[in-house]
Design a protein around this motif. Structure first.
Motif, PDB file in Angstrom:
ATOM      1  N   THR A  32      44.794  43.098  39.182  1.00  0.00           N
ATOM      2  CA  THR A  32      44.413  41.925  38.375  1.00  0.00           C
ATOM      3  C   THR A  32      43.298  41.145  39.063  1.00  0.00           C
ATOM      4  OG1 THR A  32      46.173  40.598  39.391  1.00  0.00           O
ATOM      5  CG2 THR A  32      46.713  41.741  37.334  1.00  0.00           C
ATOM      6  N   ASN A  33      42.336  41.866  39.622  1.00  0.00           N
ATOM      7  CA  ASN A  33      41.275  41.225  40.398  1.00  0.00           C
ATOM      8  C   ASN A  33      40.120  40.691  39.568  1.00  0.00           C
ATOM      9  OD1 ASN A  33      39.861  43.484  39.662  1.00  0.00           O
ATOM     10  ND2 ASN A  33      39.622  44.292  41.738  1.00  0.00           N
ATOM     11  N   GLY A  34      40.219  40.769  38.246  1.00  0.00           N
ATOM     12  CA  GLY A  34      39.171  40.236  37.387  1.00  0.00           C
ATOM     13  C   GLY A  34      38.200  41.265  36.866  1.00  0.00           C
ATOM     14  N   SER A  35      38.326  42.507  37.304  1.00  0.00           N
ATOM     15  CA  SER A  35      37.433  43.533  36.778  1.00  0.00           C
ATOM     16  C   SER A  35      37.928  43.986  35.404  1.00  0.00           C
ATOM     17  CB  SER A  35      37.325  44.718  37.741  1.00  0.00           C
ATOM     18  OG  SER A  35      38.597  45.251  38.010  1.00  0.00           O
ATOM     19  N   LEU A  84      41.423  32.763  24.309  1.00  0.00           N
ATOM     20  CA  LEU A  84      41.537  33.618  25.492  1.00  0.00           C
ATOM     21  C   LEU A  84      40.426  34.660  25.601  1.00  0.00           C
ATOM     22  CD1 LEU A  84      45.389  34.327  25.609  1.00  0.00           C
ATOM     23  CD2 LEU A  84      44.100  32.579  26.855  1.00  0.00           C
ATOM     24  N   LEU A  85      40.006  35.217  24.488  1.00  0.00           N
ATOM     25  CA  LEU A  85      39.017  36.296  24.528  1.00  0.00           C
ATOM     26  C   LEU A  85      37.645  35.846  25.017  1.00  0.00           C
ATOM     27  CD1 LEU A  85      39.992  38.331  21.355  1.00  0.00           C
ATOM     28  CD2 LEU A  85      40.234  39.027  23.755  1.00  0.00           C
ATOM     29  N   GLN A  86      37.412  34.564  25.075  1.00  0.00           N
ATOM     30  CA  GLN A  86      36.165  34.061  25.641  1.00  0.00           C
ATOM     31  C   GLN A  86      36.098  34.317  27.149  1.00  0.00           C
ATOM     32  OE1 GLN A  86      35.062  29.968  24.210  1.00  0.00           O
ATOM     33  NE2 GLN A  86      37.142  30.126  23.350  1.00  0.00           N
ATOM     34  N   PHE A  87      37.251  34.549  27.764  1.00  0.00           N
ATOM     35  CA  PHE A  87      37.333  34.617  29.223  1.00  0.00           C
ATOM     36  C   PHE A  87      37.967  35.903  29.746  1.00  0.00           C
ATOM     37  CE2 PHE A  87      38.031  30.313  27.560  1.00  0.00           C
ATOM     38  CZ  PHE A  87      36.821  29.747  27.926  1.00  0.00           C
ATOM     39  N   GLY A  88      38.300  36.824  28.865  1.00  0.00           N
ATOM     40  CA  GLY A  88      38.934  38.053  29.332  1.00  0.00           C
ATOM     41  C   GLY A  88      39.270  38.988  28.191  1.00  0.00           C
ATOM     42  N   GLN A  89      40.180  39.896  28.473  1.00  0.00           N
ATOM     43  CA  GLN A  89      40.560  40.943  27.542  1.00  0.00           C
ATOM     44  C   GLN A  89      42.032  40.828  27.166  1.00  0.00           C
ATOM     45  OE1 GLN A  89      39.636  43.918  30.659  1.00  0.00           O
ATOM     46  NE2 GLN A  89      38.500  44.977  29.054  1.00  0.00           N
ATOM     47  N   LEU A  90      42.348  41.180  25.937  1.00  0.00           N
ATOM     48  CA  LEU A  90      43.728  41.373  25.503  1.00  0.00           C
ATOM     49  C   LEU A  90      43.876  42.862  25.225  1.00  0.00           C
ATOM     50  CD1 LEU A  90      44.285  38.313  23.140  1.00  0.00           C
ATOM     51  CD2 LEU A  90      45.454  38.767  25.298  1.00  0.00           C
ATOM     52  N   ASN A 106      43.946  40.094  30.640  1.00  0.00           N
ATOM     53  CA  ASN A 106      43.191  40.367  31.855  1.00  0.00           C
ATOM     54  C   ASN A 106      41.981  39.434  31.897  1.00  0.00           C
ATOM     55  OD1 ASN A 106      42.307  41.809  34.199  1.00  0.00           O
ATOM     56  ND2 ASN A 106      40.889  42.969  32.909  1.00  0.00           N
ATOM     57  N   VAL A 107      42.038  38.425  32.754  1.00  0.00           N
ATOM     58  CA  VAL A 107      40.940  37.473  32.888  1.00  0.00           C
ATOM     59  C   VAL A 107      39.798  38.152  33.638  1.00  0.00           C
ATOM     60  CG1 VAL A 107      40.224  35.253  33.850  1.00  0.00           C
ATOM     61  CG2 VAL A 107      42.517  35.514  32.875  1.00  0.00           C
ATOM     62  N   THR A 108      38.616  38.143  33.024  1.00  0.00           N
ATOM     63  CA  THR A 108      37.438  38.761  33.642  1.00  0.00           C
ATOM     64  C   THR A 108      36.343  37.742  33.969  1.00  0.00           C
ATOM     65  OG1 THR A 108      36.546  39.263  31.450  1.00  0.00           O
ATOM     66  CG2 THR A 108      37.837  41.003  32.541  1.00  0.00           C
ATOM     67  N   ASN A 109      36.587  36.482  33.680  1.00  0.00           N
ATOM     68  CA  ASN A 109      35.633  35.423  33.971  1.00  0.00           C
ATOM     69  C   ASN A 109      35.803  35.027  35.443  1.00  0.00           C
ATOM     70  OD1 ASN A 109      33.705  33.371  33.567  1.00  0.00           O
ATOM     71  ND2 ASN A 109      35.296  31.896  33.013  1.00  0.00           N
ATOM     72  N   ILE A 110      34.850  35.422  36.266  1.00  0.00           N
ATOM     73  CA  ILE A 110      34.920  35.161  37.708  1.00  0.00           C
ATOM     74  C   ILE A 110      33.970  34.013  38.050  1.00  0.00           C
ATOM     75  CG2 ILE A 110      34.539  36.109  40.026  1.00  0.00           C
ATOM     76  CD1 ILE A 110      36.849  37.452  38.522  1.00  0.00           C
TER      77      ILE A 110
END
Length: 186
Positions: A32-35, A84-90, A106-110
């Motif tokens: 869950t490192n943001g990738s 949520l989808l503005q900042f990651g994936q469902l 999965n948050v991908t906004n780093i």
């Protein structure tokens, strides 16, 4: 500005979501490192209840599974997706026994905003309690991770908390909160 943690609430009151395939857990769900993630087939999950006795724990709308991620049921996924989808994936999960889909958030906004030098550190050299460089935190609503804590925390800023709290309250969602940061237990 206050930074909050977007997390599962009352984890002892609800059943957890667990991977039913060891390989899925190791290869797809535990990182869950943001990738960004991409899977062609949906991982199989189930509900696990460690409560003893006659009163099994119910499933929450948002469940715990692994640190640094949330698992949403279909209702929560539908209601929260626009934000949520503005900042990651469902990402879809098959929930055994229920026939319903669940969604791995999965948050991908780093955002590189944790001031490691100013943070309280564990004996192992990991961040235990964050100090933030507030100049790097956006003013507009944001859900994000920082590389120093990405495997264990999902952050949300003040304006994001206001929006998320409103969504949670209006839909009466269970199992999710924007809470104050507490020291990480290493």
């Amino acid at each position: 500005m206050t930074i909050w943690e977007l997390r599962c609430a009352s984890v002892r009151d609800y059943a957890m979501v667990v991977s039913l395939n060891r390989d899925d857990m190791l290869e797809r769900l535990s990182n869950t490192n943001g990738s960004p993630k991409n899977w062609l087939d949906r991982p199989l999950v189930g509900l696990a209840d460690s409560a003893r006795g006659k009163n099994p724990r119910p499933a929450a709308d948002v469940s715990a599974m692994v640190a640094g991620a949330l698992v949403l049921n279909e209702r929560a996924g539908m209601l929260l997706a626009p934000f949520l989808l503005q900042f990651g994936q469902l990402l879809e999960l098959d929930c055994q026994g229920s026939g319903e889909l669940r969604y791995f958030y999965n948050v991908t906004n780093i955002i590189h905003c944790v001031n490691v030098e100013g943070s309280e550190m564990s004996d192992l050299g990991d961040v235990k309690m964050e100090a933030f460089n507030e100049l790097k935190i956006p003013v507009e609503p944001a859900i994000f991770k920082d590389p120093a804590t990405a495997d264990v925390r999902i952050y949300i800023n003040d304006s994001g908390k206001k929006q998320m709290d409103s969504l949670i309250a209006s839909a009466n969602l269970t199992g999710i909160e924007c809470g104050a940061l507490a020291p990480l237990l290493w």
